[in-house]
Design a protein around this motif. Sequence first.
Motif, PDB file in Angstrom:
ATOM      1  N   TYR A 170      55.929  42.161  30.778  1.00 42.31           N
ATOM      2  CA  TYR A 170      55.706  43.330  29.923  1.00 42.31           C
ATOM      3  C   TYR A 170      54.380  43.162  29.198  1.00 42.31           C
ATOM      4  O   TYR A 170      54.118  42.133  28.599  1.00 42.31           O
ATOM      5  N   ASP A 171      53.539  44.186  29.278  1.00 44.95           N
ATOM      6  CA  ASP A 171      52.183  44.084  28.758  1.00 44.95           C
ATOM      7  C   ASP A 171      51.796  45.415  28.146  1.00 44.95           C
ATOM      8  O   ASP A 171      52.007  46.476  28.737  1.00 44.95           O
ATOM      9  N   SER A 172      51.209  45.378  26.961  1.00 46.69           N
ATOM     10  CA  SER A 172      50.931  46.627  26.252  1.00 46.69           C
ATOM     11  C   SER A 172      49.444  46.812  25.967  1.00 46.69           C
ATOM     12  O   SER A 172      49.057  47.355  24.948  1.00 46.69           O
ATOM     13  N   VAL A 173      48.577  46.342  26.885  1.00 47.91           N
ATOM     14  CA  VAL A 173      47.133  46.459  26.673  1.00 47.91           C
ATOM     15  C   VAL A 173      46.655  47.909  26.729  1.00 47.91           C
ATOM     16  O   VAL A 173      45.580  48.244  26.255  1.00 47.91           O
ATOM     17  N   GLY A 174      47.468  48.770  27.295  1.00 48.71           N
ATOM     18  CA  GLY A 174      47.065  50.172  27.381  1.00 48.71           C
ATOM     19  C   GLY A 174      46.413  50.497  28.713  1.00 48.71           C
ATOM     20  O   GLY A 174      46.069  49.608  29.496  1.00 48.71           O
ATOM     21  N   THR A 175      46.296  51.782  28.943  1.00 46.11           N
ATOM     22  CA  THR A 175      45.804  52.273  30.227  1.00 46.11           C
ATOM     23  C   THR A 175      44.488  53.001  30.030  1.00 46.11           C
ATOM     24  O   THR A 175      44.302  53.696  29.036  1.00 46.11           O
ATOM     25  N   LEU A 176      43.577  52.818  31.000  1.00 41.82           N
ATOM     26  CA  LEU A 176      42.400  53.671  31.045  1.00 41.82           C
ATOM     27  C   LEU A 176      42.641  54.747  32.093  1.00 41.82           C
ATOM     28  O   LEU A 176      42.956  54.450  33.247  1.00 41.82           O
ATOM     29  N   SER A 177      42.494  55.967  31.666  1.00 40.33           N
ATOM     30  CA  SER A 177      42.589  57.099  32.566  1.00 40.33           C
ATOM     31  C   SER A 177      41.153  57.486  32.899  1.00 40.33           C
ATOM     32  O   SER A 177      40.365  57.749  31.990  1.00 40.33           O
ATOM     33  N   VAL A 178      40.778  57.455  34.171  1.00 40.51           N
ATOM     34  CA  VAL A 178      39.372  57.685  34.513  1.00 40.51           C
ATOM     35  C   VAL A 178      39.238  58.744  35.601  1.00 40.51           C
ATOM     36  O   VAL A 178      40.163  58.981  36.375  1.00 40.51           O
TER      37      VAL A 178
ATOM     38  N   GLY B 235      34.106  46.561  35.275  1.00 44.24           N
ATOM     39  CA  GLY B 235      34.190  46.707  36.729  1.00 44.24           C
ATOM     40  C   GLY B 235      34.163  48.142  37.208  1.00 44.24           C
ATOM     41  O   GLY B 235      34.043  48.395  38.412  1.00 44.24           O
ATOM     42  N   LEU B 236      34.258  49.099  36.298  1.00 41.26           N
ATOM     43  CA  LEU B 236      34.273  50.505  36.727  1.00 41.26           C
ATOM     44  C   LEU B 236      32.937  50.901  37.342  1.00 41.26           C
ATOM     45  O   LEU B 236      31.872  50.477  36.897  1.00 41.26           O
TER      46      LEU B 236
ATOM     47  N   LEU C 227      39.241  40.555  36.675  1.00 42.15           N
ATOM     48  CA  LEU C 227      38.401  41.624  37.239  1.00 42.15           C
ATOM     49  C   LEU C 227      38.691  42.951  36.540  1.00 42.15           C
ATOM     50  O   LEU C 227      37.785  43.735  36.256  1.00 42.15           O
ATOM     51  N   LEU C 228      39.970  43.209  36.267  1.00 40.08           N
ATOM     52  CA  LEU C 228      40.369  44.378  35.479  1.00 40.08           C
ATOM     53  C   LEU C 228      41.180  43.908  34.278  1.00 40.08           C
ATOM     54  O   LEU C 228      42.000  42.999  34.402  1.00 40.08           O
TER      55      LEU C 228
ATOM     56  N   ALA D 114      39.747  55.183  47.517  1.00 41.79           N
ATOM     57  CA  ALA D 114      39.846  55.616  46.122  1.00 41.79           C
ATOM     58  C   ALA D 114      39.704  54.421  45.175  1.00 41.79           C
ATOM     59  O   ALA D 114      39.008  54.496  44.160  1.00 41.79           O
ATOM     60  N   ALA D 115      40.344  53.311  45.528  1.00 36.64           N
ATOM     61  CA  ALA D 115      40.294  52.131  44.651  1.00 36.64           C
ATOM     62  C   ALA D 115      38.871  51.602  44.524  1.00 36.64           C
ATOM     63  O   ALA D 115      38.399  51.299  43.423  1.00 36.64           O
ATOM     64  N   THR D 116      38.162  51.498  45.646  1.00 37.62           N
ATOM     65  CA  THR D 116      36.809  50.935  45.588  1.00 37.62           C
ATOM     66  C   THR D 116      35.799  51.962  45.085  1.00 37.62           C
ATOM     67  O   THR D 116      34.758  51.577  44.561  1.00 37.62           O
ATOM     68  N   ASP D 117      36.101  53.260  45.208  1.00 38.89           N
ATOM     69  CA  ASP D 117      35.241  54.256  44.567  1.00 38.89           C
ATOM     70  C   ASP D 117      35.264  54.061  43.048  1.00 38.89           C
ATOM     71  O   ASP D 117      34.239  54.206  42.383  1.00 38.89           O
ATOM     72  N   LEU D 118      36.419  53.737  42.513  1.00 41.95           N
ATOM     73  CA  LEU D 118      36.535  53.574  41.058  1.00 41.95           C
ATOM     74  C   LEU D 118      36.075  52.191  40.605  1.00 41.95           C
ATOM     75  O   LEU D 118      35.426  52.062  39.572  1.00 41.95           O
ATOM     76  N   VAL D 119      36.438  51.158  41.367  1.00 43.51           N
ATOM     77  CA  VAL D 119      36.098  49.771  40.997  1.00 43.51           C
ATOM     78  C   VAL D 119      35.556  49.076  42.250  1.00 43.51           C
ATOM     79  O   VAL D 119      36.305  48.473  43.018  1.00 43.51           O
ATOM     80  N   PRO D 120      34.239  49.179  42.468  1.00 45.13           N
ATOM     81  CA  PRO D 120      33.672  48.695  43.738  1.00 45.13           C
ATOM     82  C   PRO D 120      34.021  47.238  44.056  1.00 45.13           C
ATOM     83  O   PRO D 120      34.251  46.899  45.218  1.00 45.13           O
ATOM     84  N   GLU D 121      34.098  46.414  43.025  1.00 46.24           N
ATOM     85  CA  GLU D 121      34.315  44.991  43.285  1.00 46.24           C
ATOM     86  C   GLU D 121      35.693  44.705  43.892  1.00 46.24           C
ATOM     87  O   GLU D 121      35.922  43.602  44.413  1.00 46.24           O
ATOM     88  N   LEU D 122      36.612  45.652  43.829  1.00 49.10           N
ATOM     89  CA  LEU D 122      37.906  45.451  44.480  1.00 49.10           C
ATOM     90  C   LEU D 122      37.739  45.210  45.971  1.00 49.10           C
ATOM     91  O   LEU D 122      38.600  44.613  46.613  1.00 49.10           O
ATOM     92  N   GLY D 123      36.623  45.678  46.535  1.00 53.32           N
ATOM     93  CA  GLY D 123      36.347  45.428  47.945  1.00 53.32           C
ATOM     94  C   GLY D 123      36.260  43.948  48.277  1.00 53.32           C
ATOM     95  O   GLY D 123      36.491  43.549  49.417  1.00 53.32           O
TER      96      GLY D 123
END
Lengths: 365, 365
Positions: A89-97, A135-136, A235-236, A284-293
């Motif tokens: 359980y983690d409550s760091v919050g979400t970024l909606s982008v 990373g965005l 990374l995120l 979609a994932a790498t469009d938002l966070v290229p380093e995920l590649g």
Amino acid sequence: MSATEVVVVGGGIIGLSIAWRCRQRGLAVTVHDGGGDDGAWYAAAGMLAPAGEAGFGQEALTGLLVDSAARWPEFAAELERETGIGVGYDSVGTLSVALTGDDLAEARRLWAYRRELGLGVDPLLPSALREREPGLSPRVRGGAHAPDDCQVDPRRVVAALRAALGPAVLRGRIEADSAGSDPSAGGGTRLAELVAARPGRAVVIAAGAGTAALTGLPVRPVKGLVLRLRGAPGLLRHVVNGWADGRHVYLVPRADGEVVVGATQEERADSTVSAGQVLELLRAATDLVPELGECELVETVVRHRPATPDNAPVLGAVGGGVLVAAGHHRNGVLLAPVTADLIAELVATGKSAPLLEAFAPGRFG
Amino acid sequence: MSATEVVVVGGGIIGLSIAWRCRQRGLAVTVHDGGGDDGAWYAAAGMLAPAGEAGFGQEALTGLLVDSAARWPEFAAELERETGIGVGYDSVGTLSVALTGDDLAEARRLWAYRRELGLGVDPLLPSALREREPGLSPRVRGGAHAPDDCQVDPRRVVAALRAALGPAVLRGRIEADSAGSDPSAGGGTRLAELVAARPGRAVVIAAGAGTAALTGLPVRPVKGLVLRLRGAPGLLRHVVNGWADGRHVYLVPRADGEVVVGATQEERADSTVSAGQVLELLRAATDLVPELGECELVETVVRHRPATPDNAPVLGAVGGGVLVAAGHHRNGVLLAPVTADLIAELVATGKSAPLLEAFAPGRFG
């Protein structure tokens, strides 16, 4: 009805949560788990983001989501205390982008809706976004921070619930009474045998998409593909819930460097990992966070969400000592605490909470 | 040197082919296979397209590729006769296609080169291309048919060679003489023990990228990722060798509906299936043949091509009864027949064919 014994059909996150809460109330509990890891929870990313998941115009469902989100901290803490198993359980919050201008327009509609519901949403300039989450992609046009949105690791939750229930969880599939005598069916127990008159016994059907065959209720499978990537931890920092050229994707980082990427949504029942769907998620994932590649692609997993005609769950008694808790669609993990609490209360006391009214199994007539 | 016994170090497609040809010449043969399925052949698609694989200015290598391509029909037929195992040799020809105008300019350079080599290449209008291969995207700008290009299934070839050699193939890794006495190395046989004076014994090192550690020759690993998709048989009729927005990709359909999609090329030694590389391959594949998106993604496999500084193989004696046949880079499958024939001849008769001159191990001095 106020039962002293409960038999739960379905060992997914809903069935296990109900059984756990029932046992805490002193009921004798048995769970029939026919599936092992074939439940929707096995693919689920574990985002606990009520407003992000409720569609416009689904006020009753949104109310249930918000109520359950508020129950999660205590549900998680109690489960960890009882079992010693961390559930992430983690409550760091979400970024909606949002990647493009069109994506941003779509995202702003949702942010306004969140605010109407009284949920936090703090719009951020691209520079502030990237400060929070370096990373965005520089292409990301805008975003917002949702400080109240949390996450949990569904696989750990199920492991903890299984540990808590121990030998009360039996392996074996329960068959519909109308099932033929096909020997390939494996000779499982018939539902009628479970339900057969025993004073004080309640049977709860929490069998996901399998609920349709057992009850006749309109619960259909909605195929979802989820990827698991693995990279360097850090990374995120946040859950990223994004739109990329019209495609909704979420990225859920775990502390160990795993990033869950989800999810496709298709009205089909097959379990094929289709190349095109993998492509769409990765794009979609790498469009938002290229380093995920650069991450390793460690898992592609397909499961089926159980959905009803209005995409809200069916919760309540169907008569003859049988109750249903199914059809949670995209919200099984988020809705587990409220479902477990209210169904356990209904089983133990016979009282149906007002919150359940909108989700009565009879509403599809 | 004219040996009567040969020990082959390396059980990949090169080592097995050499051993098979040596045994046909009456030599006593042993193969030390340290790798199981870790050879480059396990990822290889099996395209037999000599001009498509040789770079401009590599005339000696191109000559070897063309020579080996001509040996493949008989190599395959003989292997099938001896073992009863079909190796998937197919001569339907290849379609070379280009997605954009830039891709087409690049492709035309290669077609001109093929013609200089006397290899068939018949340019086709987009309409004629799609008549031959209806699954091609309407976006494809142009292409050509290469009637002489063939394919084989490398996994079947290795299975057949293993069957042909039977108990002559031993499991176990051969270690460099300079290896430390680290017990984690598993206590394998030392190379020096194999080479130690025995009249009439030759040792052939065909250990792929492992050849560097055994011989000191500059053979490096070049990482490649290959995908395997599965769909309805008949989606593609030809091998498609294409350029899609500057990315080279090939699509090799098998009779059972499998389509091999390859291949990335990276100067690194890790075995990670990176998300970005999967994305690039799937994007290029579906750009050329959109319906591939409907296929199941059944396998992602990374292997390492063994490459030398000039990307041509090292073939010949290195002294002390030791020969090398390694560094085949992208061309191990295509070059297996000529390598096997000429190395077997060198082992059995001591005569080095003129074709081998350009590939002497000593050329890196």
